[in-house]
Design a protein around this motif. Structure first.
Motif, mmCIF file in Angstrom:
data_model
loop_
_atom_site.group_PDB
_atom_site.id
_atom_site.type_symbol
_atom_site.label_atom_id
_atom_site.label_comp_id
_atom_site.label_asym_id
_atom_site.label_seq_id
_atom_site.Cartn_x
_atom_site.Cartn_y
_atom_site.Cartn_z
ATOM 1 N N GLN A 178 -44.286 56.258 84.633
ATOM 2 C CA GLN A 178 -44.902 57.577 84.648
ATOM 3 C C GLN A 178 -44.022 58.644 85.310
ATOM 4 O OE1 GLN A 178 -48.457 57.564 87.134
ATOM 5 N NE2 GLN A 178 -47.701 55.723 88.138
ATOM 6 N N ASP A 179 -42.807 58.273 85.716
ATOM 7 C CA ASP A 179 -41.865 59.228 86.296
ATOM 8 C C ASP A 179 -40.983 59.832 85.202
ATOM 9 O OD1 ASP A 179 -42.967 58.356 88.643
ATOM 10 O OD2 ASP A 179 -41.261 57.108 89.228
ATOM 11 N N ALA A 180 -40.228 60.867 85.551
ATOM 12 C CA ALA A 180 -39.343 61.502 84.566
ATOM 13 C C ALA A 180 -38.182 62.176 85.283
ATOM 14 C CB ALA A 180 -40.111 62.531 83.737
ATOM 15 N N ILE A 181 -37.045 62.268 84.574
ATOM 16 C CA ILE A 181 -35.850 62.936 85.120
ATOM 17 C C ILE A 181 -35.377 63.992 84.139
ATOM 18 C CG2 ILE A 181 -34.317 61.152 84.176
ATOM 19 C CD1 ILE A 181 -32.416 61.713 86.547
ATOM 20 N N CYS A 182 -34.872 65.092 84.665
ATOM 21 C CA CYS A 182 -34.394 66.221 83.854
ATOM 22 C C CYS A 182 -33.003 66.622 84.329
ATOM 23 C CB CYS A 182 -35.372 67.390 84.006
ATOM 24 S SG CYS A 182 -34.683 69.031 83.678
ATOM 25 N N ARG A 183 -32.121 66.885 83.374
ATOM 26 C CA ARG A 183 -30.852 67.537 83.720
ATOM 27 C C ARG A 183 -31.045 69.021 83.411
ATOM 28 N NH1 ARG A 183 -25.514 68.012 80.321
ATOM 29 N NH2 ARG A 183 -24.125 68.984 81.831
ATOM 30 N N SER A 184 -31.201 69.804 84.476
ATOM 31 C CA SER A 184 -31.496 71.220 84.303
ATOM 32 C C SER A 184 -30.287 71.958 83.722
ATOM 33 C CB SER A 184 -31.897 71.835 85.645
ATOM 34 O OG SER A 184 -32.181 73.198 85.509
ATOM 35 N N TYR A 185 -29.127 71.806 84.340
ATOM 36 C CA TYR A 185 -27.874 72.354 83.831
ATOM 37 C C TYR A 185 -26.740 71.783 84.672
ATOM 38 C CZ TYR A 185 -28.099 75.521 87.842
ATOM 39 O OH TYR A 185 -28.169 76.039 89.110
ATOM 40 N N ALA A 186 -25.552 71.686 84.081
ATOM 41 C CA ALA A 186 -24.352 71.199 84.788
ATOM 42 C C ALA A 186 -24.680 69.938 85.584
ATOM 43 C CB ALA A 186 -23.772 72.304 85.664
ATOM 44 N N ASP A 187 -24.546 69.993 86.926
ATOM 45 C CA ASP A 187 -24.810 68.821 87.764
ATOM 46 C C ASP A 187 -26.127 68.963 88.530
ATOM 47 O OD1 ASP A 187 -23.452 70.939 89.193
ATOM 48 O OD2 ASP A 187 -23.385 69.605 90.917
ATOM 49 N N ASP A 219 -28.359 68.028 93.423
ATOM 50 C CA ASP A 219 -27.097 68.335 92.755
ATOM 51 C C ASP A 219 -25.949 67.723 93.541
ATOM 52 O OD1 ASP A 219 -26.619 69.941 94.943
ATOM 53 O OD2 ASP A 219 -26.670 71.836 93.865
ATOM 54 N N LEU A 220 -24.737 67.995 93.056
ATOM 55 C CA LEU A 220 -23.527 67.394 93.625
ATOM 56 C C LEU A 220 -22.586 68.498 94.080
ATOM 57 C CD1 LEU A 220 -21.832 64.843 94.144
ATOM 58 C CD2 LEU A 220 -21.069 64.950 91.771
ATOM 59 N N SER A 221 -22.235 68.512 95.357
ATOM 60 C CA SER A 221 -21.312 69.526 95.879
ATOM 61 C C SER A 221 -19.922 69.346 95.259
ATOM 62 C CB SER A 221 -21.208 69.407 97.404
ATOM 63 O OG SER A 221 -22.439 69.670 98.018
ATOM 64 N N GLY A 251 -29.324 62.114 77.936
ATOM 65 C CA GLY A 251 -30.586 61.545 77.490
ATOM 66 C C GLY A 251 -31.757 61.919 78.367
ATOM 67 N N ALA A 252 -31.524 62.646 79.477
ATOM 68 C CA ALA A 252 -32.618 63.110 80.328
ATOM 69 C C ALA A 252 -33.346 64.265 79.634
ATOM 70 C CB ALA A 252 -32.075 63.567 81.680
ATOM 71 N N TYR A 253 -34.520 64.640 80.155
ATOM 72 C CA TYR A 253 -35.247 65.776 79.599
ATOM 73 C C TYR A 253 -34.460 67.067 79.778
ATOM 74 C CZ TYR A 253 -39.650 63.184 79.035
ATOM 75 O OH TYR A 253 -40.619 62.313 78.637
ATOM 76 N N THR A 254 -34.704 68.011 78.886
ATOM 77 C CA THR A 254 -34.244 69.381 79.096
ATOM 78 C C THR A 254 -35.249 70.087 79.999
ATOM 79 O OG1 THR A 254 -35.442 70.140 77.155
ATOM 80 C CG2 THR A 254 -33.154 69.467 76.824
ATOM 81 N N ASP A 255 -34.937 71.332 80.409
ATOM 82 C CA ASP A 255 -35.842 72.092 81.268
ATOM 83 C C ASP A 255 -37.227 72.237 80.652
ATOM 84 O OD1 ASP A 255 -34.756 72.697 83.715
ATOM 85 O OD2 ASP A 255 -33.661 74.437 83.017
ATOM 86 N N ALA A 256 -37.269 72.684 79.389
ATOM 87 C CA ALA A 256 -38.552 72.940 78.748
ATOM 88 C C ALA A 256 -39.347 71.647 78.592
ATOM 89 C CB ALA A 256 -38.332 73.596 77.383
ATOM 90 N N GLY A 257 -38.674 70.589 78.175
ATOM 91 C CA GLY A 257 -39.352 69.319 78.001
ATOM 92 C C GLY A 257 -39.866 68.761 79.312
ATOM 93 N N PHE A 258 -39.083 68.904 80.361
ATOM 94 C CA PHE A 258 -39.486 68.383 81.662
ATOM 95 C C PHE A 258 -40.708 69.125 82.190
ATOM 96 C CE2 PHE A 258 -38.961 68.160 86.370
ATOM 97 C CZ PHE A 258 -39.066 66.784 86.505
ATOM 98 N N TYR A 281 -28.650 78.805 77.506
ATOM 99 C CA TYR A 281 -27.863 79.652 78.399
ATOM 100 C C TYR A 281 -28.832 80.450 79.256
ATOM 101 C CZ TYR A 281 -24.179 78.369 75.212
ATOM 102 O OH TYR A 281 -23.297 77.654 74.460
ATOM 103 N N GLN A 282 -28.871 80.146 80.580
ATOM 104 C CA GLN A 282 -29.903 80.693 81.456
ATOM 105 C C GLN A 282 -29.657 82.170 81.762
ATOM 106 O OE1 GLN A 282 -32.610 78.938 82.372
ATOM 107 N NE2 GLN A 282 -31.824 77.348 81.033
ATOM 108 N N ARG A 283 -30.779 82.917 81.911
ATOM 109 C CA ARG A 283 -30.779 84.302 82.374
ATOM 110 C C ARG A 283 -29.832 85.208 81.597
ATOM 111 N NH1 ARG A 283 -32.789 86.127 86.941
ATOM 112 N NH2 ARG A 283 -32.325 88.037 85.844
#
Length: 746
Positions: A386-395, A352-354, A324-331, A227-229
């Motif tokens: 060698q690339d990576a993707i992260c789902r930071s939060y929501a979309d 993101d997605l509007s 299955g994408a990285y979390t913020d900390a992992g990314f 839960y951010q901030r």
């Protein structure tokens, strides 16, 4: 001081901590701090009479008391050391006995002059008995559960929280209202309660979670949701003249500490903090290897070192449970590893997605989750090893990718967007911001900020979905940083000025209300438009202070008219969606209006449709309470979001404000369609016993049309631009009627 020097000091600090040294080498501030004579005198007094400073235990690596490691340690403690070095203040550290009382209670009982720790600012900053320093560390709470957790426990169950962790306790009440909250003496006890089945969930600091979950005893636990901030590190004290001096000195010192210095402390104590294994943990983790005998000691030693490192990464690099994408900390750690291994052309993409929340409202959360997983699947198909993707939060997603050049990356983004666009509705679109990694030495968090900034520009530009970060955007970011730092001073100096734009009754041409609009006029007389700071303050959390400040100016204006025996009409005050998720919103709102002894009917609460539909269940509840209190509730920008008709059906409203976009169309065919839509919206709104306000009305032809379809009120430059309070009063004194001849060109 050069970047090379600072970076070298950072590397040395990490090495010193690894070797067990107590304190890192300080990096001194670049600018001299100007103290008043009174502040200098107080600093001198503390040399013989140190400031008794409470340190909250059991939250290492944020803070820890001597019985947990021989000395006071952690990021909060190190910040106090740095403040002491730069200002001359002398602190005496004492552990807060959280088993008997909260840090707040200890302060009120005068056991300490100040307490340093992490708190929820929205819980404490409205308390007039307290003084809070500027925040010096952004934090977040983390929800811990067993890996095989049944999702049903998110609805009801038991949640463990450490005694004294006021932020976690308050947030648990808000986020999990149906759960029983159980308090434990330490974070270790909190996590143990989940392990032993005494609690279903644990609410702890994100950084403490990253640290504690490295224990082999906690291998069956995982981060369920960040839960951010939620919390921020501050210095908290009681509101006395002497403590006001302390906070003033501390804030001036914090302002002089550069981001590099803060990152030095954060990297040393959090990101590169090795977990301290007990002998029992080591035996449990490596029990089979130990029994193998002394003949493999040398091999065992190598395995232990590797396993210790992998164990640390195991928790931090945990994947997002949904996609299955990285979390913020992992990314962030993965990006650090990628950039340290290669000097190739790398790019950070933030996208993101509007109107994703509207998609969830329309199709349901389950369908929204399927869309998120499909997004990760499509984007991953364009990535190499060698690339990576992260789902930071929501979309919201981030990607690091290697490409030969920016043209290759943009081409891949367009191809991916062509595939993804087939999965969404026509009213939705993806927005991409790109940062070209041309300097591997800048903080990774800055790279993320730059990509996010570029995405924000793309999001506001209907002509492009992709924006690449450049120097101009960097200047914007620097300017935003300065605005954030100056906000409290600007508020105190009343640089935020309220303007009023009249709302005119279509039938009578009489002023029937007004909207309060804020302008920032700085000390140099320059007007800063709301578009430059509203979204920034909303993201930072300062928008709550600003919204209530504007409300108070409106209340003063209404009180003045009432005292003069003048007629009152409702004035609408805008509120960010942040308020809809705050337990204090309605109590603070009532306290301000009641202070001026005003009828609540003269205040209209205005929120955008997007804000109301962000979490419709909470919004419906809050808006319903506002109506019960006697306030009028207005939905702004109606028609801009995807779920407009659905929101009209469910939201407790009094007024609907038509989005100005309906009146801005230029093509004749689109004009005809817009008129048809407006005509039907008026009928629909009236059938629901609501009033309709048309915004952005600038020409006489628009006025005639709106009159013909039965629109209730008009707001726009045709009748009046936003006026200063003095000009608005003069207008009202001249006449409540605005008579305008047809002199405006179409």
């Amino acid at each position: 001081m050069s970047k090379t020097f600072k970076f070298s000091v950072l590397l040395i600090n990490i090495l010193l901590l690894t070797l067990g040294w107590i304190s890192p080498i300080p990096v001194f501030a670049e600018e001299k701090i100007e103290f008043t004579a009174e502040e200098k005198e107080y600093i001198e007094r503390t040399k013989d009479n140190p400031i008794v400073t409470g340190i909250i235990p059991h939250v290492y690596p944020l803070s820890a008391c001597p019985y947990e490691g021989g000395s006071f340690k952690g990021t909060n403690v190190e910040m106090l050391h740095l403040i002491s070095e730069l200002s001359g203040l002398n602190f005496e550290f004492v552990c807060v006995p959280i088993e008997q009382k909260t840090p707040y209670e200890a302060l009120i009982n005068h056991e300490f002059q100040i307490v340093a720790g992490t708190i929820r600012l929205d819980v404490f900053e409205q308390n007039e008995n307290l003084l809070l320093s500027d925040r010096f560390c952004d934090g977040s709470a983390t929800c811990i559960a067993k890996k095989d957790t049944n999702p049903a426990i998110l609805e009801t169950g038991k949640i463990a929280v450490m005694q004294g962790y006021q932020a976690g306790y308050e947030f648990s009440q808000m986020q999990f209202p149906n759960h029983e909250i159980i308090l434990y003496p330490s974070n270790e006890d909190v996590i143990r309660a989940v392990n032993q089945g005494k609690a279903d969930l644990a609410m702890i600091s994100r950084y403490v979670g990253i640290y504690e979950l490295q224990s082999p005893f906690n291998e069956n636990l995982t981060v369920l949701a960040p839960y951010q901030r939620v919390v921020d590190s501050v210095i908290m004290t009681t509101n006395t003249p002497e403590n006001q001096i302390i906070i003033s000195i501390v804030n001036k010192t914090l302002a002089a500490i550069s981001e590099d210095e803060y990152n030095n402390i954060q990297m040393t104590y959090i990101i590169n903090n090795p977990y301290k294994y007990s002998i029992f943990e080591l035996f449990f983790k490596y029990r089979f290897l130990i029994f193998a005998g002394v003949t493999v000691v040398s091999i065992l030693f190598i395995l232990i070192i590797r396993l210790l490192n992998s164990q640390k990464e195991k928790v931090i690099l945990s994947n997002d449970n949904l996609t299955g994408a990285y979390t913020d900390a992992g990314f962030e750690l993965q990006v650090s590893k990628i950039l340290s291994r290669s000097n190739k052309h790398f790019f950070i993409t933030d996208f993101d997605l509007s109107h994703f929340s509207s998609y969830n409202d329309l199709y349901g959360k389950a369908q929204g989750d399927i869309l998120l997983k499909k997004i990760v699947e499509v984007v991953t198909s364009f990535l190499c090893d060698q690339d990576a993707i992260c789902r930071s939060y929501a979309d919201n997603f981030r990607v690091i990718s290697y490409k030969e050049n920016i043209e290759e990356l943009v081409a891949d983004i367009k191809r991916a967007n062509d595939i993804l666009s087939q999965l969404i509705d026509a009213s939705m679109r993806f927005n991409f911001g790109i940062y070209v990694v041309d300097d591997h030495n800048i903080p990774i968090s800055k790279m993320f900020d730059y990509a996010a900034m570029a995405k924000k520009i793309a999001k506001n530009d209907p002509n492009t979905m992709i924006r690449i970060f450049d120097k101009n955007l960097h200047d914007i970011q620097q300017n935003e940083t300065r605005m954030l730092a100056y906000f409290n001073q600007a508020l105190k100096q009343k640089e935020f000025v309220v303007y009023y734009q009249p709302k005119v009754d279509v039938k009578t041409n009489k002023i029937a209300g007004a909207e309060a609009l804020v302008r920032w006029i700085n000390s140099e007389g320059k007007v800063i438009p709301p578009s430059s700071f509203i979204e920034l303050f909303e993201k930072n959390g300062q928008i709550q202070k600003l919204d209530f400040y504007v409300l108070e100016q409106v209340c003063k204006f209404q009180r003045s008219r009432l005292d003069q025996g003048k007629e009152l009409f409702p004035i609408s005050s805008n509120f960010s969606r942040v308020h809809l998720f705050s337990n204090d919103f309605i109590p603070i709102l009532n306290s301000i209006v009641d202070h001026y002894d005003l009828p609540k009917s003269c205040i209209e609460i205005e929120c955008t449709e997007t804000a109301m539909t962000y979490d419709s269940e909470i919004s419906i509840s809050i808006l319903g309470q506002l109506q019960q209190e006697g306030y009028s509730v207005a939905m702004d920008d109606f028609g801009q979001a995807y779920s407009s008709l659905n929101s009209l059906r469910s939201m407790p409203l009094n007024v609907v404000k038509l989005d100005r976009g309906f009146l801005l169309v230029t093509m004749e065919e689109e004009k005809a369609r817009s008129k048809t839509i407006i005509r039907n919206i008026v009928t629909l709104v009236h059938d629901l016993n609501l009033k309709l306000v048309a915004e952005g009305v600038e020409i006489y032809a628009q006025v005639l049309f709106l009159k013909s379809v039965g629109c209730d009120y008009i707001q726009g430059y045709y009748f009046s631009k936003p006026l200063s309070e003095t000009d608005f009063i003069n207008l009202l004194n001249d006449s409540l009627y605005i008579i305008k001849e047809n002199k405006t060109k179409e």
